[in-house]
Design an enzyme around this catalytic site. Sequence first.
Site, short mmCIF file in Angstrom:
data_model
loop_
_atom_site.label_atom_id
_atom_site.label_comp_id
_atom_site.label_asym_id
_atom_site.label_seq_id
_atom_site.Cartn_x
_atom_site.Cartn_y
_atom_site.Cartn_z
N ASP A 257 0.75 -1.37 0.01
CA ASP A 257 0.04 0.24 0.11
C ASP A 257 0.98 1.34 0.03
OD1 ASP A 257 -2.26 1.68 -0.12
OD2 ASP A 257 -3.26 0.64 1.72
C1 BGC Z 1 -5.10 2.89 -0.03
C2 BGC Z 1 -5.58 1.99 -0.92
C3 BGC Z 1 -5.20 2.53 -2.39
C4 BGC Z 1 -3.82 3.38 -2.28
C5 BGC Z 1 -3.58 3.89 -3.86
C6 BGC Z 1 -3.89 4.05 -0.18
O1 BGC Z 1 -3.72 5.18 0.50
O2 BGC Z 1 -5.08 2.48 1.30
O3 BGC Z 1 -6.65 1.30 -0.89
O4 BGC Z 1 -5.33 1.60 -3.40
O5 BGC Z 1 -3.81 4.35 -1.53
O6 BGC Z 1 -4.33 4.86 -4.09
#
Ligand code: BGC
Length: 715
Positions: A257
């Site tokens: 993430d």
């Molecule tokens: C979120 C994810 C997301 C990623 C990319 C993160 O802050 O937890 O769910 O896919 O950002 O945008």
Amino acid sequence: MSRIEKLLSQMTLAEKLGQLTMTASGYAVTGPIIAGDSTESIKDGTIGNLLNIIGPGPTREVQQIAVEQTRLGIPLLIGLDIIHGHRTLFPIPLAEAALFDDAAWELSAREAAREGASDGLSMTFAPMLDVSRDPRWGRTAEGSGEDPYLTSRMARAKVRGFQGSSLSSADAIAACAKHFCAYGPVTAGREYASVDISERTLHEVHLPPFVAAVAAGVATIMPAFTDLAGIPMTAHKALLRDYLRDQLGFDGVLVSDYNAIGELMRHGVAADLADAAALALKAGVDIDMMADGYRKGLPIALERGTVTMDDIDVCVRRVLKLKEDLGLFDDPYRRGASAEAPEVLIERRQLARRIGARAITMLKNERDTLPLSPTVKRLSVIGPLADAGPEMRGCWWSAGENEPHVGVLAGIRKGFPNTEIRHAPGTAINSADRSGIPAALQLCNDTDAVLLCLGEATAMSGEAASRAYPELPGQQLALAEAVFEHARERGVPVIVVLFSGRPLVIPLLAEKADALLAAWFLGTEAGNAISDVVSGIVSPSGRTPMSWPRALGQVPIFFGQRNSGRPLSQGDSFTSRYLDVPNDPLYPFGHGLSYGSFVYDNLRITPDNASEADVITVRVDVGNHGRHGAEETVFLFTHDKVASVARPLLELKGYGKISLQPGETGTVELLLPASELRFLGIDLKPVFEAGDIEILVGASAERSRLLLGHLQLTD
Ligand code: BGC
């Protein structure tokens, strides 16, 4: 030598680490803007993957740099959060879950993938498979609610929808099951907080959706930001490597993430970035999203001997294999090559409208307040969410941020062309200002009905949007109370249309509204979908995928609870209960009314001994005794009454649908695979135990209203 091995043999360490890096990007008139970097890094092969770049022109431009201007010409993997639609926004996942319709779930993902792929994208960070039993947690909006069986079915449908029949086709994108795992039970519903749950809950509630996604062939998985009993998921070797890869056989790409590898230092399990990078790599995380831990940290980790070149190569192979599977080597421009035809976009919006209408969950409808007659003379549309197109979007809008979104007022105006429609906001969504209330009350005079549009702002759910008071924000309760009182004195019915990314605590609305529609966030076509239900063109059929608490103190509240040794019993104080609120939810899982009225009868179970068949057939007759044709969802639960481990009072094992005209009766057939009767025994190994299994069938998880039958399980 295969293409991948050949490339690997030619790559420098910096190029390998580039393939293991995913960087956020944007686009300006001057060209691509890469976070903390420049397009030079794409050219020298040290950025191999991007996220957040929008539009077919920009994606093509960066892809051209990678393919035509780098030494090895490896195409980029370009991802974006296409969570509930790309440009055309569908209902938020929690709302879509209310459909209990796998085909519809698959179709909306298919359409979102086609739209995203036509913008040059090859990956989405969806589906989100976190089971949530706590409405304080804002990310509840992104998932399918409280139940693992439902979330597992959603997982399969979404993976099929995004990835299509072949990952390499021009309209398929790689799905990403996230956030692995057990992100939902964050302490006290607070975003990003620690998680501590039992092994049993992990295996029975939080892992099954990921098992389903892997079985459906999901291409990628994202570990959660959170820690589980002190081990951050990004470095969780036992779950990522031993369980996911070795036990489940997942050989796709693990993408971290956003900055999660860097955050291993804040968790307190890594002293520096090289340490963090080594932990993640050793756990099997292939792509570092936005921490720059692999590029900066792994060369140091190599020197320290905490990782080997073999560890790195394994990950590079997996990333290159994904690019190969996506067909990017054969034709890197296959996605985004041609714009979609206008009729495709029109049809997609119609689909969003149909799915939106079906997601609406009618929680209450006293004295058949709804549907409104199309000949109604005057209608007052009140509330801060009445004329609020952008608020309809929901928590993720991908490329749909600036698309037009139909608000309630606009939808109602179109749906009731012969009605005089008046509007006043009354108050803002979240402000202390009550000065607009008198003007709103004026509209309750001299009107046939009030449509009161209340709820959260779209930004109050989703990531980083936990709420300690998941209620109506600002002065909306004051507005509602005043409207109820004023309207009641004049005999005017009040229909509340409630927007939220979670079940809210709304005892007053539940008591005083004449009709109550949970409209969640329905996306681009929200206003039209709501109008279709209010006017009766569509009978509401959404069923809540989460229990609605009466009071915040009941949270976490979910139907799959165990009995305890002292279950609630009237007249006995020393039982499991509150002094100040009943145990049951305000609205149970599965609740949702329609314009029909359904009666269940004649439950049949064949054979009634599970050892005689692989699949048990459960049939029930359903009759529509109402005045409108409607669709009914029928749930199948089981309860193993006596087992070596206390089992939940209800376990969801199936659901089915039937559409019936007034006076019509039909039979719903639900198939229960005998394998579903297995559970995790005392040692957490799957067991079948002989005995009596209760089969419960009906309209929601309100146990006392379910039809009860029995199934024997013999050794
Ligand atoms: C979120 C994810 C997301 C990623 C990319 C993160 O802050 O937890 O769910 O896919 O950002 O945008």
